[in-house]
Design an enzyme around this catalytic site. Sequence first.
Site, mmCIF file in Angstrom:
data_model
loop_
_atom_site.group_PDB
_atom_site.id
_atom_site.type_symbol
_atom_site.label_atom_id
_atom_site.label_comp_id
_atom_site.label_asym_id
_atom_site.label_seq_id
_atom_site.Cartn_x
_atom_site.Cartn_y
_atom_site.Cartn_z
ATOM 1 N N LYS A 13 6.785 -32.190 -0.574
ATOM 2 C CA LYS A 13 7.963 -33.070 -0.639
ATOM 3 C C LYS A 13 8.976 -32.577 -1.659
ATOM 4 C CE LYS A 13 5.766 -36.856 -1.756
ATOM 5 N NZ LYS A 13 4.349 -36.485 -1.743
ATOM 6 N N ARG A 88 5.684 -45.764 -2.225
ATOM 7 C CA ARG A 88 4.326 -45.287 -1.994
ATOM 8 C C ARG A 88 3.398 -46.424 -1.605
ATOM 9 N NH1 ARG A 88 4.572 -40.455 -5.426
ATOM 10 N NH2 ARG A 88 2.611 -39.350 -5.380
ATOM 11 N N ARG A 123 -0.933 -24.885 -7.227
ATOM 12 C CA ARG A 123 0.359 -25.439 -7.633
ATOM 13 C C ARG A 123 0.641 -25.248 -9.123
ATOM 14 N NH1 ARG A 123 2.730 -31.163 -5.726
ATOM 15 N NH2 ARG A 123 1.285 -32.174 -7.139
ATOM 16 N N ARG A 156 -0.497 -28.994 -13.571
ATOM 17 C CA ARG A 156 -0.440 -30.402 -13.936
ATOM 18 C C ARG A 156 -1.842 -30.960 -14.082
ATOM 19 N NH1 ARG A 156 3.483 -33.063 -9.684
ATOM 20 N NH2 ARG A 156 1.681 -34.416 -9.478
ATOM 21 N N ARG A 167 -6.383 -38.729 -5.348
ATOM 22 C CA ARG A 167 -4.988 -38.946 -4.939
ATOM 23 C C ARG A 167 -4.869 -38.979 -3.424
ATOM 24 N NH1 ARG A 167 -2.217 -34.315 -7.998
ATOM 25 N NH2 ARG A 167 -0.250 -35.024 -7.125
HETATM 26 P P1 ADP Z 1 2.498 -36.003 -5.944
HETATM 27 O O1 ADP Z 1 2.415 -34.567 -6.208
HETATM 28 O O2 ADP Z 1 1.205 -36.705 -5.842
HETATM 29 O O3 ADP Z 1 3.464 -36.352 -4.874
HETATM 30 P P2 ADP Z 1 4.187 -37.208 -7.949
HETATM 31 O O4 ADP Z 1 4.732 -36.170 -8.823
HETATM 32 O O5 ADP Z 1 5.084 -37.811 -6.941
HETATM 33 O O6 ADP Z 1 2.897 -36.625 -7.308
HETATM 34 O O7 ADP Z 1 3.569 -38.384 -8.831
HETATM 35 C C1 ADP Z 1 2.621 -38.150 -9.845
HETATM 36 C C2 ADP Z 1 1.957 -39.448 -10.238
HETATM 37 O O8 ADP Z 1 2.935 -40.400 -10.675
HETATM 38 C C3 ADP Z 1 1.228 -40.157 -9.106
HETATM 39 O O9 ADP Z 1 -0.075 -39.685 -8.927
HETATM 40 C C4 ADP Z 1 1.265 -41.608 -9.570
HETATM 41 O O10 ADP Z 1 0.290 -41.862 -10.533
HETATM 42 C C5 ADP Z 1 2.623 -41.705 -10.216
HETATM 43 N N1 ADP Z 1 3.652 -42.154 -9.252
HETATM 44 C C6 ADP Z 1 4.718 -41.435 -8.807
HETATM 45 N N2 ADP Z 1 5.452 -42.136 -7.920
HETATM 46 C C7 ADP Z 1 4.830 -43.339 -7.798
HETATM 47 C C8 ADP Z 1 5.075 -44.516 -7.029
HETATM 48 N N3 ADP Z 1 6.122 -44.605 -6.184
HETATM 49 N N4 ADP Z 1 4.207 -45.552 -7.171
HETATM 50 C C9 ADP Z 1 3.168 -45.499 -8.008
HETATM 51 N N5 ADP Z 1 2.862 -44.432 -8.743
HETATM 52 C C10 ADP Z 1 3.682 -43.360 -8.653
#
Ligand code: ADP
Length: 211
Positions: A13, A88, A123, A156, A167
């Site tokens: 994404k 989400r 990653r 990360r 996740r």
């Molecule tokens: P990913 O690589 O899983 O898409 P993100 O960088 O979008 O990860 O998000 C990292 C973390 O931040 C998630 O695992 C979650 O804990 C938190 N997070 C991000 N966006 C949201 C959301 N919309 N609702 C709840 N938690 C979120």
Amino acid sequence: MKLILLGAPGAGKGTQAEIISETYKIPTVSTGNIIRAALENGTEMGLKAKAYTEKGELVPDDVVIGIIKERLSEDDCKNGFILDGFPRTIPQAKALDDMNISVDAALSIEVADSEIVKRMSGRRVCEKCGASYHTEFKKPLKEGVCNSCGGRLVIRKDDEPETVLNRLKVFHEQTEPLKDFYKAKEKLLLVEGQDDVKDTTALVLKALSEL
Ligand code: ADP
Ligand code: ZN
């Protein structure tokens, strides 16, 4: 254009968001990046979010909804935006509706779980600007260094294997139902994630150009 990007963690994404953002000249709003910045700066919101993100759990809805409300009210979001990683959960999607935000599309990048696990292990992210790379699929020009800002590329904490599996579970349980939510609104676009990032980008840009 107002766009939501859906997809499993590691589906790409963020990478697609960067390209769409350049193409359509609209900002990317990534709740993940905002939360990570808050963690680094040790803000109150960051402290609240820390335990959740480290376990691969979602941060509570009220926290992320607050973040989004604030961010989308800023000037640069007036002509549109790409939401990367929000909503989400169903309550988060309903919060957007309550804000009277109607998106042009919710674009879901479809990638199988087995592929996700493989991708996440390679990653790397820039510790300065958050840009993402991959040791195999999206190499930086210089190993370990960010192309755009020269920052250091790191793994990360939530990309550790055990956290990744959690996740994915959270994604299937809480985020995947959003596909039906946006399908019912006739907003859902599905794009099959390809092995080569560029091939996925081509499909994404084609889908958007047909909107
Ligand atoms: P990913 O690589 O899983 O898409 P993100 O960088 O979008 O990860 O998000 C990292 C973390 O931040 C998630 O695992 C979650 O804990 C938190 N997070 C991000 N966006 C949201 C959301 N919309 N609702 C709840 N938690 C979120
Ligand atoms: Zn960088």
